[in-house]
Scaffold this motif. Structure first.
Motif, PDB file in Angstrom:
ATOM      1  N   TRP A  27       0.820  -1.210   0.000  1.00 10.85           N
ATOM      2  CA  TRP A  27       0.000   0.000   0.000  1.00 10.85           C
ATOM      3  C   TRP A  27       0.851   1.256   0.000  1.00 10.85           C
ATOM      4  CZ3 TRP A  27      -1.526  -3.120   4.575  1.00 10.85           C
ATOM      5  CH2 TRP A  27      -2.631  -3.955   4.319  1.00 10.85           C
ATOM      6  N   ALA A  28       0.335   2.268  -0.664  1.00 15.16           N
ATOM      7  CA  ALA A  28       0.774   3.648  -0.460  1.00 15.16           C
ATOM      8  C   ALA A  28      -0.342   4.330   0.330  1.00 15.16           C
ATOM      9  CB  ALA A  28       0.989   4.350  -1.798  1.00 15.16           C
ATOM     10  N   GLY A  30       4.825  12.383   6.232  1.00 14.32           N
ATOM     11  CA  GLY A  30       3.448  12.296   6.678  1.00 14.32           C
ATOM     12  C   GLY A  30       2.675  11.126   6.123  1.00 14.32           C
ATOM     13  N   THR A  31       3.291  10.334   5.229  1.00 11.96           N
ATOM     14  CA  THR A  31       2.626   9.184   4.616  1.00 11.96           C
ATOM     15  C   THR A  31       3.201   7.894   5.193  1.00 11.96           C
ATOM     16  OG1 THR A  31       4.196   8.983   2.772  1.00 11.96           O
ATOM     17  CG2 THR A  31       2.356  10.521   2.504  1.00 11.96           C
ATOM     18  N   GLU A  32       2.757   6.773   4.683  1.00  8.82           N
ATOM     19  CA  GLU A  32       3.271   5.463   5.127  1.00  8.82           C
ATOM     20  C   GLU A  32       3.325   4.513   3.942  1.00  8.82           C
ATOM     21  OE1 GLU A  32       5.111   3.197   7.412  1.00  8.82           O
ATOM     22  OE2 GLU A  32       3.829   4.308   8.821  1.00  8.82           O
ATOM     23  N   SER A  33       4.460   3.832   3.807  1.00  9.71           N
ATOM     24  CA  SER A  33       4.588   2.701   2.899  1.00  9.71           C
ATOM     25  C   SER A  33       4.403   1.441   3.732  1.00  9.71           C
ATOM     26  CB  SER A  33       5.979   2.690   2.232  1.00  9.71           C
ATOM     27  OG  SER A  33       6.170   1.510   1.486  1.00  9.71           O
ATOM     28  N   ALA A  34       3.413   0.628   3.377  1.00 12.49           N
ATOM     29  CA  ALA A  34       3.074  -0.525   4.213  1.00 12.49           C
ATOM     30  C   ALA A  34       2.746  -1.734   3.345  1.00 12.49           C
ATOM     31  CB  ALA A  34       1.901  -0.200   5.132  1.00 12.49           C
ATOM     32  N   ASP A  83      -9.251  -7.408  -0.377  1.00 10.85           N
ATOM     33  CA  ASP A  83     -10.272  -6.644   0.356  1.00 10.85           C
ATOM     34  C   ASP A  83     -10.502  -7.249   1.743  1.00 10.85           C
ATOM     35  OD1 ASP A  83     -10.598  -5.014  -1.854  1.00 10.85           O
ATOM     36  OD2 ASP A  83     -12.409  -6.031  -2.565  1.00 10.85           O
ATOM     37  N   ARG A  84     -10.503  -8.577   1.829  1.00 10.49           N
ATOM     38  CA  ARG A  84     -10.681  -9.244   3.125  1.00 10.49           C
ATOM     39  C   ARG A  84      -9.523  -8.924   4.069  1.00 10.49           C
ATOM     40  NH1 ARG A  84     -11.395 -15.451   2.423  1.00 10.49           N
ATOM     41  NH2 ARG A  84     -11.215 -15.268   4.705  1.00 10.49           N
ATOM     42  N   GLY A 114      -9.678   4.290   4.003  1.00 15.48           N
ATOM     43  CA  GLY A 114      -9.786   5.616   3.409  1.00 15.48           C
ATOM     44  C   GLY A 114      -8.447   6.286   3.171  1.00 15.48           C
ATOM     45  N   ARG A 115      -7.390   5.742   3.717  1.00 13.90           N
ATOM     46  CA  ARG A 115      -6.044   6.311   3.543  1.00 13.90           C
ATOM     47  C   ARG A 115      -5.249   5.610   2.443  1.00 13.90           C
ATOM     48  NH1 ARG A 115      -4.113   7.944   9.733  1.00 13.90           N
ATOM     49  NH2 ARG A 115      -6.044   9.084  10.216  1.00 13.90           N
ATOM     50  N   ILE A 116      -5.840   4.617   1.805  1.00 16.90           N
ATOM     51  CA  ILE A 116      -5.130   3.884   0.748  1.00 16.90           C
ATOM     52  C   ILE A 116      -5.156   4.708  -0.535  1.00 16.90           C
ATOM     53  CG2 ILE A 116      -5.081   1.797  -0.658  1.00 16.90           C
ATOM     54  CD1 ILE A 116      -6.437   0.328   1.664  1.00 16.90           C
ATOM     55  N   GLN A 117      -3.990   5.184  -0.949  1.00 14.66           N
ATOM     56  CA  GLN A 117      -3.864   5.922  -2.207  1.00 14.66           C
ATOM     57  C   GLN A 117      -3.708   4.957  -3.385  1.00 14.66           C
ATOM     58  OE1 GLN A 117      -0.462   8.514  -1.523  1.00 14.66           O
ATOM     59  NE2 GLN A 117      -1.814  10.222  -1.006  1.00 14.66           N
ATOM     60  N   ALA A 118      -2.994   3.861  -3.158  1.00 11.68           N
ATOM     61  CA  ALA A 118      -2.753   2.875  -4.212  1.00 11.68           C
ATOM     62  C   ALA A 118      -2.356   1.567  -3.554  1.00 11.68           C
ATOM     63  CB  ALA A 118      -1.643   3.362  -5.152  1.00 11.68           C
ATOM     64  N   ARG A 119      -2.559   0.478  -4.283  1.00 14.68           N
ATOM     65  CA  ARG A 119      -2.131  -0.809  -3.760  1.00 14.68           C
ATOM     66  C   ARG A 119      -1.670  -1.693  -4.905  1.00 14.68           C
ATOM     67  NH1 ARG A 119      -7.634  -4.223  -1.989  1.00 14.68           N
ATOM     68  NH2 ARG A 119      -8.383  -4.619  -4.123  1.00 14.68           N
TER      69      ARG A 119
END
Length: 532
Positions: free
Chosen positions: A326-327, A388-392, A414-415, A429-434
């Motif tokens: 995720w971004a 201020g973001t997170e790479s996860a 999604d699960r 709601g914080r997922i910009q891209a995956r």
């Protein structure tokens, strides 16, 4: 093999961490070493890329490296001189329970003890005692762990340190299920789940024999060296290994997948790549591919004893993996903020949930409540994403024969996100891209991750020590002279610590050195006794 061929002292098949460690050791000994790598860049499963969004650096496969930080093999290479810098999150790892309680391991022993004591008052002191026991045998144990089996001298030092009484009790722990061992030593769920959750970095459930030692080892390493990451991404570890090798005179050639290992007179003499180019090996060929790939695809099967081939058909892979990167526009909004302090997060099973998860996997079913291993990379290393973001990322194991397509992977991702959302409302709601990687995608990224298996074979006790990869010597020597198994299918197995690569390099040096003919004769006689 009549074409003109390049000739070197040793060919290493694969530029993952084991291949690069092996090549460095051989180059240090003055050998002319060529590493052939199928991918565009070195590193194997130790690579970093912008998988999700610009400015977000995602580790493609592996990410946290407690074993690399503790490994005497990696330490001896002085990779800090070649750009490697370790970075740490405020806490090493957190286990998030279904009710949002968190058990935390920090490199600060007092903080860890206070965390587990919240679950049972005496567990803080019990954790301190456990870590004291670890500290007393740490160096001897790590030396024994990463050497060829049996590690006679290192084991003797470990036995001397432990003594007979404690040695017997330590041997008992090595064979135990983590669920039983954790319940013997701790009263509360916090410390118990820290051990059991760490065992999930293998394919072993809480009731599997031999799972205790993996959970205990990683938990103690988390307390000791933390779960560090390379500054700038996992790929920096591979870059440091490559730079060191180049400085020592070795070479890495990428986009050259090896398709055949050639033998003559019972020994490995050359390899050829997909374009048909030949490289002759004067002294050794070291292969970091999984054992079934080496013996069933790269070699003519007729050079192997029939009983060896029969044993290999019983080789067991570890469970496949699905991974989501995720971004995130902001860090994960955990309901319990302690989870936000950890680089590695385990969620959200209790002991019964872990057992149910593995029961589903064993029966070929997708778990209804998958256990997740999650990485908060920017929390551990601020260079991984914009301020201020997170790479996860998150990964979980899935059944080996499950069929995946784009839609099923998307629904499964999604699960997984729903599990995180349950403990961190507002997360999705914080997922910009995956980016989603199923088992086949992981294999495409790194051909060593066959079927999405990340440890090149099960960690179960029936495929460890002198059973890895088949019943045998537990050494990198193969039935083919001057051919050495240098990857995670060999003892001491998976994770990034350099053990299989270092053992293979040392065996190659011994075979080529003074007394090499006698060494060959001993290995051949032992193999004949095992496989004739």
């Amino acid at each position: 093999m009549e074409q003109t061929a390049e000739t070197v002292d040793a060919v290493v098949v694969g530029a993952g961490p084991n291949g690069l460690v092996a090549a460095n050791i051989l180059a240090d000994a003055g050998w002319d070493v060529l590493v052939l790598e199928a991918a565009e860049t070195p590193g194997g499963a130790v690579r970093t890329a912008e998988l999700t969004a610009p400015g977000f650096r995602n580790d493609v496969c592996s990410a946290f490296y407690p074993l690399a930080a503790a490994s005497p093999i990696i330490s001896a290479l002085n990779l800090q001189d070649y750009g490697l810098r370790w970075r740490h999150a405020p806490a090493a790892l957190a286990h998030v329970l279904p009710d949002d309680r968190v058990a935390l391991v920090s490199r600060d022993l007092d903080r860890t003890a206070a965390s587990v004591a919240q679950f049972a008052p005496g567990d803080g002191d019990a954790w301190r005692a456990e870590f004291q026991s670890w500290t007393a045998i740490r160096d001897q144990l790590l030396d024994a762990l990463f050497q060829p089996f049996p590690p006679v001298r290192a084991a003797a030092r470990l036995g001397k340190q432990l003594g007979l009484a404690d040695g017997l009790r330590f041997a008992r722990m090595v064979t135990m299920p983590v669920r039983v061992m954790a319940a013997e030593r701790f009263a509360g769920a916090g410390a118990q789940l820290l051990l059991a959750g760490n065992a999930q970095h293998t394919d072993l459930g809480p009731g599997h024999a031999g799972s205790a030692v993996f959970g205990w080892l990683l938990a103690m390493l988390a307390q000791d060296v933390g779960f560090p990451v390379p500054e700038g991404g996992a790929g920096r570890l591979a870059i440091a290994l490559t730079n060191r090798l180049t400085a020592a005179g070795g070479r890495v050639a990428c986009q050259r997948p090896v398709t055949r290992i050639h033998t003559a007179g019972g020994e490995a003499v050359a390899v050829s790549d997909a374009s048909g180019r030949l490289v002759r090996a004067r002294r050794a060929v070291l292969a970091t591919v999984p054992a079934p790939v080496l013996y069933q695809e790269l070699l003519d099967p007729d050079v192997l004893p029939p009983r060896f081939r029969e044993d290999l058909r019983r080789f067991h892979w570890d469970d496949p993996t699905v991974k989501v990167d995720w971004a995130l526009s902001r860090p994960i909004p955990w309901r319990n903020p302690e989870a936000g302090q950890a680089g590695t997060v385990h969620l959200d099973a209790d002991m019964a949930g872990l057992a149910d998860y593995h029961h589903a996997l064993a029966n070929g079913r997708l778990p209804e409540d998958p256990f997740l291993l999650l990485g908060q990379m920017t929390t551990a290393d601020a260079t991984r994403s914009p301020s201020g973001t997170e790479s996860a990322w998150v990964y979980t194991h899935v059944p080996r024969d499950h069929k995946w397509d784009t839609d099923s992977l998307r629904h499964f991702a999604d699960r997984l996100e729903a599990v995180v959302e349950r403990h961190a409302p507002g997360f999705t709601g914080r997922i910009q891209a995956r980016r989603i990687h199923g088992p086949d995608d992981l294999f495409h990224i790194d051909g060593n991750l066959v079927g999405g298996a990340i440890n090149a074979g099960t960690a179960a006790i029936h495929q460890q020590l002198f059973f890895r990869p088949v019943p045998g010597l537990a050494r990198p020597d193969t039935p083919v002279d001057r051919l050495f198994l240098a990857g995670a299918s060999a003892h001491p197995g998976g994770a990034v610590h350099g053990g299989p690569g270092a053992n293979a390099a040392k065996a190659a040096l011994r075979r080529a050195g003074r007394g090499g003919a006698a060494y060959r004769k001993v290995v051949q006689r032992l193999n004949a006794a095992l496989y004739t």
